[in-house]
Design a protein around this motif. Structure first.
Motif, PDB file in Angstrom:
ATOM      1  N   GLY A  78       0.801  -1.220   0.000  1.00 30.97           N
ATOM      2  CA  GLY A  78       0.000   0.000   0.000  1.00 30.97           C
ATOM      3  C   GLY A  78       0.833   1.268   0.000  1.00 30.97           C
ATOM      4  O   GLY A  78       0.327   2.351   0.287  1.00 30.97           O
ATOM      5  N   ALA A  79       2.105   1.149  -0.338  1.00 30.93           N
ATOM      6  CA  ALA A  79       3.009   2.295  -0.334  1.00 30.93           C
ATOM      7  C   ALA A  79       3.260   2.798  -1.753  1.00 30.93           C
ATOM      8  O   ALA A  79       3.061   2.076  -2.730  1.00 30.93           O
ATOM      9  N   LEU A  80       3.694   4.039  -1.819  1.00 33.33           N
ATOM     10  CA  LEU A  80       4.129   4.624  -3.088  1.00 33.33           C
ATOM     11  C   LEU A  80       5.624   4.374  -3.252  1.00 33.33           C
ATOM     12  O   LEU A  80       6.331   4.102  -2.280  1.00 33.33           O
ATOM     13  N   LEU A  81       6.111   4.492  -4.460  1.00 37.05           N
ATOM     14  CA  LEU A  81       7.530   4.301  -4.708  1.00 37.05           C
ATOM     15  C   LEU A  81       8.331   5.458  -4.136  1.00 37.05           C
ATOM     16  O   LEU A  81       7.920   6.618  -4.213  1.00 37.05           O
ATOM     17  N   SER A  82       9.493   5.134  -3.609  1.00 42.53           N
ATOM     18  CA  SER A  82      10.406   6.146  -3.074  1.00 42.53           C
ATOM     19  C   SER A  82      11.182   6.790  -4.224  1.00 42.53           C
ATOM     20  O   SER A  82      11.188   6.270  -5.356  1.00 42.53           O
ATOM     21  N   ASP A  83      11.864   7.878  -3.928  1.00 44.88           N
ATOM     22  CA  ASP A  83      12.722   8.512  -4.932  1.00 44.88           C
ATOM     23  C   ASP A  83      13.803   7.541  -5.400  1.00 44.88           C
ATOM     24  O   ASP A  83      14.151   7.520  -6.582  1.00 44.88           O
ATOM     25  N   GLU A  84      14.310   6.726  -4.482  1.00 45.20           N
ATOM     26  CA  GLU A  84      15.333   5.740  -4.832  1.00 45.20           C
ATOM     27  C   GLU A  84      14.777   4.703  -5.811  1.00 45.20           C
ATOM     28  O   GLU A  84      15.442   4.334  -6.779  1.00 45.20           O
ATOM     29  N   GLN A  85      13.563   4.240  -5.580  1.00 45.99           N
ATOM     30  CA  GLN A  85      12.947   3.268  -6.480  1.00 45.99           C
ATOM     31  C   GLN A  85      12.679   3.882  -7.849  1.00 45.99           C
ATOM     32  O   GLN A  85      12.857   3.223  -8.875  1.00 45.99           O
ATOM     33  N   LEU A  86      12.251   5.141  -7.871  1.00 45.22           N
ATOM     34  CA  LEU A  86      12.008   5.811  -9.151  1.00 45.22           C
ATOM     35  C   LEU A  86      13.315   6.005  -9.923  1.00 45.22           C
ATOM     36  O   LEU A  86      13.341   5.859 -11.150  1.00 45.22           O
ATOM     37  N   ALA A  87      14.396   6.300  -9.206  1.00 43.61           N
ATOM     38  CA  ALA A  87      15.699   6.448  -9.855  1.00 43.61           C
ATOM     39  C   ALA A  87      16.170   5.109 -10.419  1.00 43.61           C
ATOM     40  O   ALA A  87      16.718   5.055 -11.530  1.00 43.61           O
ATOM     41  N   TYR A  88      15.934   4.024  -9.672  1.00 39.84           N
ATOM     42  CA  TYR A  88      16.305   2.693 -10.152  1.00 39.84           C
ATOM     43  C   TYR A  88      15.532   2.373 -11.429  1.00 39.84           C
ATOM     44  O   TYR A  88      16.101   1.883 -12.404  1.00 39.84           O
ATOM     45  N   LEU A  89      14.237   2.672 -11.425  1.00 31.50           N
ATOM     46  CA  LEU A  89      13.400   2.434 -12.603  1.00 31.50           C
ATOM     47  C   LEU A  89      13.939   3.199 -13.812  1.00 31.50           C
ATOM     48  O   LEU A  89      14.057   2.645 -14.909  1.00 31.50           O
ATOM     49  N   ALA A  90      14.293   4.457 -13.613  1.00 29.16           N
ATOM     50  CA  ALA A  90      14.802   5.277 -14.716  1.00 29.16           C
ATOM     51  C   ALA A  90      16.134   4.748 -15.250  1.00 29.16           C
ATOM     52  O   ALA A  90      16.459   4.940 -16.428  1.00 29.16           O
ATOM     53  N   ALA A  91      16.899   4.068 -14.402  1.00 26.61           N
ATOM     54  CA  ALA A  91      18.219   3.565 -14.804  1.00 26.61           C
ATOM     55  C   ALA A  91      18.179   2.164 -15.403  1.00 26.61           C
ATOM     56  O   ALA A  91      19.194   1.700 -15.926  1.00 26.61           O
ATOM     57  N   GLU A  92      17.019   1.503 -15.338  1.00 28.22           N
ATOM     58  CA  GLU A  92      16.950   0.147 -15.888  1.00 28.22           C
ATOM     59  C   GLU A  92      17.288   0.158 -17.378  1.00 28.22           C
ATOM     60  O   GLU A  92      16.747   0.959 -18.133  1.00 28.22           O
ATOM     61  N   GLY A  93      18.187  -0.726 -17.757  1.00 25.43           N
ATOM     62  CA  GLY A  93      18.595  -0.832 -19.152  1.00 25.43           C
ATOM     63  C   GLY A  93      19.795   0.022 -19.499  1.00 25.43           C
ATOM     64  O   GLY A  93      20.314  -0.067 -20.599  1.00 25.43           O
ATOM     65  N   LYS A  94      20.250   0.814 -18.529  1.00 31.88           N
ATOM     66  CA  LYS A  94      21.430   1.652 -18.759  1.00 31.88           C
ATOM     67  C   LYS A  94      22.626   0.998 -18.077  1.00 31.88           C
ATOM     68  O   LYS A  94      22.573   0.666 -16.898  1.00 31.88           O
ATOM     69  N   GLN A  95      23.672   0.848 -18.842  1.00 29.82           N
ATOM     70  CA  GLN A  95      24.868   0.187 -18.327  1.00 29.82           C
ATOM     71  C   GLN A  95      25.495   1.021 -17.223  1.00 29.82           C
ATOM     72  O   GLN A  95      25.700   2.226 -17.376  1.00 29.82           O
ATOM     73  N   ASP A  96      25.779   0.371 -16.107  1.00 31.12           N
ATOM     74  CA  ASP A  96      26.446   0.987 -14.973  1.00 31.12           C
ATOM     75  C   ASP A  96      27.785   0.274 -14.825  1.00 31.12           C
ATOM     76  O   ASP A  96      27.828  -0.951 -14.690  1.00 31.12           O
ATOM     77  N   GLU A  97      28.870   1.024 -14.853  1.00 31.04           N
ATOM     78  CA  GLU A  97      30.206   0.421 -14.813  1.00 31.04           C
ATOM     79  C   GLU A  97      30.423  -0.441 -13.573  1.00 31.04           C
ATOM     80  O   GLU A  97      31.212  -1.379 -13.592  1.00 31.04           O
ATOM     81  N   GLY A  98      29.705  -0.164 -12.489  1.00 29.86           N
ATOM     82  CA  GLY A  98      29.877  -0.926 -11.270  1.00 29.86           C
ATOM     83  C   GLY A  98      29.113  -2.242 -11.256  1.00 29.86           C
ATOM     84  O   GLY A  98      29.260  -3.032 -10.324  1.00 29.86           O
TER      85      GLY A  98
END
Length: 172
Positions: A78-98
């Motif tokens: 019953g919660a909304l997504l956090s800023d961290e979760q939204l940032a993760y969503l936006a980064a999906e599919g983008k290569q992260d060197e780490g």
């Protein structure tokens, strides 16, 4: 070491401490973890972000599998997504060197552990409760979100399986 292959998770019997009505979800998620770990063992890092015919890369699927479970189980609470979760969503599919094959598989395994804990604490009387999804708060239920998490995970696992097999075949 035994060469005896275990039956699929759903054929191994009930899972301890998992409510009966969410057993199929837990079985599917555990099955996906077993298959994903086996599939990704020895997968070359150089192929992690390769796309076939413009389709998603293995790296995307690994990120997405973890992210979507996180989001769906958040909505089930019953919660909304956090800023961290939204940032993760936006980064999906983008290569992260780490990120590596190992780190992405580990993140998925940890997310499976976390959602299994949530399933274990689920009160079955809440399964039909309305839950809003996304910013638009589209209608679902706890059981709807849990069921979708299982089928969505298996769908992406299937796509990952084909992508990985074809990419590895190209390496021969």
């Amino acid at each position: 070491m035994s060469d005896t292959k275990l039956p699929e998770v759903w054929l191994r019997g009930p899972l301890a401490d998992v409510p009966a009505l969410v057993q199929p979800v837990a079985h599917a998620l555990l099955q996906s973890r077993e298959e994903l770990n086996e599939l990704m063992t020895g997968f070359p890092e150089t192929l992690l972000w390769e796309k076939l015919a413009g389709m998603a890369s293995p790296g995307f699927h690994l990120q997405h599998l973890t992210g979507v479970l996180d989001r769906l189980f958040t909505y089930a609470k019953g919660a909304l997504l956090s800023d961290e979760q939204l940032a993760y969503l936006a980064a999906e599919g983008k290569q992260d060197e780490g990120e590596s094959v190992g780190s992405l598989v580990k993140a998925f395994n940890q997310k499976i552990d976390a959602v299994l804990q949530q399933l274990k604490t689920t009160d079955e009387s809440t399964l039909t409760e309305w839950k809003g999804v996304g910013r638009a708060q589209l209608p679902s239920t706890v059981i709807g979100l849990y069921t979708h998490s299982a089928e969505h995970t298996m769908r992406h696992l299937g796509q990952l399986l084909v992508t990985v097999k074809v990419l590895k075949q190209g390496q021969l």
